[in-house]
Design a protein around this motif. Structure first.
Motif, PDB file in Angstrom:
ATOM      1  N   GLY A   1       4.510   1.148   1.850  1.00  0.00           N
ATOM      2  CA  GLY A   1       4.712   0.092   2.827  1.00  0.00           C
ATOM      3  C   GLY A   1       3.710  -1.032   2.686  1.00  0.00           C
ATOM      4  O   GLY A   1       3.316  -1.406   1.587  1.00  0.00           O
ATOM      5  N   LEU A   2       3.269  -1.542   3.827  1.00  0.00           N
ATOM      6  CA  LEU A   2       2.350  -2.671   3.884  1.00  0.00           C
ATOM      7  C   LEU A   2       1.116  -2.299   4.680  1.00  0.00           C
ATOM      8  O   LEU A   2       1.193  -1.554   5.658  1.00  0.00           O
ATOM      9  CB  LEU A   2       3.015  -3.874   4.568  1.00  0.00           C
ATOM     10  CG  LEU A   2       4.201  -4.512   3.885  1.00  0.00           C
ATOM     11  CD1 LEU A   2       4.825  -5.565   4.791  1.00  0.00           C
ATOM     12  CD2 LEU A   2       3.785  -5.126   2.567  1.00  0.00           C
ATOM     13  N   LEU A   3      -0.011  -2.865   4.256  1.00  0.00           N
ATOM     14  CA  LEU A   3      -1.255  -2.737   5.000  1.00  0.00           C
ATOM     15  C   LEU A   3      -1.603  -4.131   5.483  1.00  0.00           C
ATOM     16  O   LEU A   3      -1.842  -5.032   4.674  1.00  0.00           O
ATOM     17  CB  LEU A   3      -2.367  -2.170   4.114  1.00  0.00           C
ATOM     18  CG  LEU A   3      -3.684  -1.867   4.811  1.00  0.00           C
ATOM     19  CD1 LEU A   3      -3.508  -0.753   5.842  1.00  0.00           C
ATOM     20  CD2 LEU A   3      -4.740  -1.464   3.786  1.00  0.00           C
TER      21      LEU A   3
ATOM     22  N   ALA B   1       0.843  -1.193   0.000  1.00  0.00           N
ATOM     23  CA  ALA B   1       0.000   0.000   0.000  1.00  0.00           C
ATOM     24  C   ALA B   1       0.878   1.242   0.000  1.00  0.00           C
ATOM     25  O   ALA B   1       2.054   1.203   0.356  1.00  0.00           O
ATOM     26  CB  ALA B   1      -0.915   0.007   1.227  1.00  0.00           C
ATOM     27  N   ASN B   2       0.271   2.331  -0.402  1.00  0.00           N
ATOM     28  CA  ASN B   2       0.916   3.627  -0.328  1.00  0.00           C
ATOM     29  C   ASN B   2      -0.057   4.533   0.416  1.00  0.00           C
ATOM     30  O   ASN B   2      -1.239   4.617   0.067  1.00  0.00           O
ATOM     31  CB  ASN B   2       1.208   4.181  -1.723  1.00  0.00           C
ATOM     32  CG  ASN B   2       2.119   5.377  -1.668  1.00  0.00           C
ATOM     33  OD1 ASN B   2       1.950   6.271  -0.848  1.00  0.00           O
ATOM     34  ND2 ASN B   2       3.109   5.397  -2.535  1.00  0.00           N
TER      35      ASN B   2
ATOM     36  N   ALA C   1       3.070 -15.004  -5.048  1.00  0.00           N
ATOM     37  CA  ALA C   1       2.514 -13.649  -5.170  1.00  0.00           C
ATOM     38  C   ALA C   1       3.234 -12.870  -6.267  1.00  0.00           C
ATOM     39  O   ALA C   1       4.401 -13.076  -6.560  1.00  0.00           O
ATOM     40  CB  ALA C   1       2.648 -12.902  -3.847  1.00  0.00           C
ATOM     41  N   ALA C   2       2.506 -11.940  -6.844  1.00  0.00           N
ATOM     42  CA  ALA C   2       3.049 -11.081  -7.903  1.00  0.00           C
ATOM     43  C   ALA C   2       4.048 -10.087  -7.291  1.00  0.00           C
ATOM     44  O   ALA C   2       4.062  -9.856  -6.098  1.00  0.00           O
ATOM     45  CB  ALA C   2       1.924 -10.336  -8.605  1.00  0.00           C
ATOM     46  N   SER C   3       4.838  -9.484  -8.141  1.00  0.00           N
ATOM     47  CA  SER C   3       5.800  -8.494  -7.669  1.00  0.00           C
ATOM     48  C   SER C   3       5.067  -7.249  -7.172  1.00  0.00           C
ATOM     49  O   SER C   3       3.945  -6.974  -7.574  1.00  0.00           O
ATOM     50  CB  SER C   3       6.769  -8.133  -8.783  1.00  0.00           C
ATOM     51  OG  SER C   3       6.076  -7.617  -9.876  1.00  0.00           O
ATOM     52  N   PRO C   4       5.711  -6.485  -6.283  1.00  0.00           N
ATOM     53  CA  PRO C   4       5.045  -5.321  -5.695  1.00  0.00           C
ATOM     54  C   PRO C   4       4.848  -4.210  -6.714  1.00  0.00           C
ATOM     55  O   PRO C   4       5.542  -4.148  -7.728  1.00  0.00           O
ATOM     56  CB  PRO C   4       6.015  -4.875  -4.596  1.00  0.00           C
ATOM     57  CG  PRO C   4       7.343  -5.348  -5.066  1.00  0.00           C
ATOM     58  CD  PRO C   4       7.069  -6.636  -5.806  1.00  0.00           C
TER      59      PRO C   4
END
Length: 189
Positions: free
Chosen positions: A139-141, A102-103, A183-186
Motif C-alpha cells: 500500500g502507501l505510507l 510501502a509493503n 514520479a517513477a513507477s511503483p
C-alpha cells in the motif's frame, strides 16, 4: 442565486472514496476459525469448561472480521480519512510530508496480532511507531503528524496520484511524492 459546490483546500469539490481490497486468505482464515469454535462449542464432550467461551471467542472473531471488511479511504476537499469499524484517522492535507509506496512486511512491524489500539498502532525498527488502517500488506505510507499512516487502497498508484494532486494544490512541496506526475513507477511489491 445558486452557487456551485464549495471547493476545499485540496483544490477540488468532490470526494474520492476507495474501499480496501479484500484478502481471500484472511477472510477464509476467520471463517475457518469461526466454524471450528462453533464446532467445539456444540460437541457434547467439549474441551472447554463452558460453550459460552467458544461463543464469546466467535463473537470477538466476528468483530475483527467486520473491522477488516469495513475499511475505507476517503479523500475529501480538506483531508484524507482512513476509516474502519472501531478506529480511523484523519489527516489534513497541509500536514502531509511524504507519500511513499510501502509493503507492511518490509517495514518489519512488531506487534501482537498485527496491530493494536484504536488506530492500529504498530512499531517498525525502520520508521518507529506508525498507524495502520489496512487489509493487505502492500500500500502507501503517508507521513503526517506525529506518526505516519499505512493504508492499502485498492489501486495504490491512482490513490497516491490523487492524494498528491490535492496536497500539491495547496502549494506544498513533499519530501517524497510517488504520486507526482514525474514520479517513477511503483515497486513490484
Amino acid at each position: 442565486m445558486a452557487t456551485g459546490p464549495a471547493v476545499g483546500r485540496g483544490g477540488t469539490s468532490g470526494d474520492h472514496i476507495d474501499t480496501a481490497p479484500r484478502s481471500a486468505g484472511t477472510i477464509g482464515f476467520y471463517v475457518v476459525l469461526l466454524l471450528l469454535l462453533v464446532y467445539v462449542a456444540v460437541l457434547p464432550s467439549s474441551i472447554l469448561p463452558s460453550p459460552l467461551l467458544a461463543y464469546f471467542l466467535a463473537a470477538v472473531l466476528l468483530l475483527f472480521l467486520a473491522r477488516n471488511l469495513s475499511t475505507r479511504y476517503r479523500l475529501d476537499p480538506d483531508a484524507l480519512t482512513a476509516w474502519r469499524l472501531f478506529g480511523s484517522r484523519r489527516i489534513e492535507y497541509d500536514e502531509v510530508r511524504k507519500i511513499e509506496f510501502a509493503n507492511l512486511r518490509d517495514l518489519g512491524p512488531v506487534s501482537f496480532f498485527g496491530s493494536w489500539g484504536w488506530r492500529g498502532r504498530m512499531w517498525s525498527p525502520i520508521i518507529g511507531p506508525f498507524d495502520s488502517v489496512y487489509t493487505i500488506s502492500r500500500g502507501l505510507l503517508v507521513s503526517a503528524g506525529k506518526a505516519p499512516l499505512f493504508l492499502s487502497p485498492r489501486d495504490p498508484v491512482a490513490f497516491a496520484r490523487e492524494l498528491s494532486r490535492r496536497v500539491r494544490s495547496l502549494g506544498i512541496h513533499l519530501e517524497t511524492d510517488v504520486g507526482a506526475p514525474t514520479a517513477a513507477s511503483p515497486p513490484a511489491f
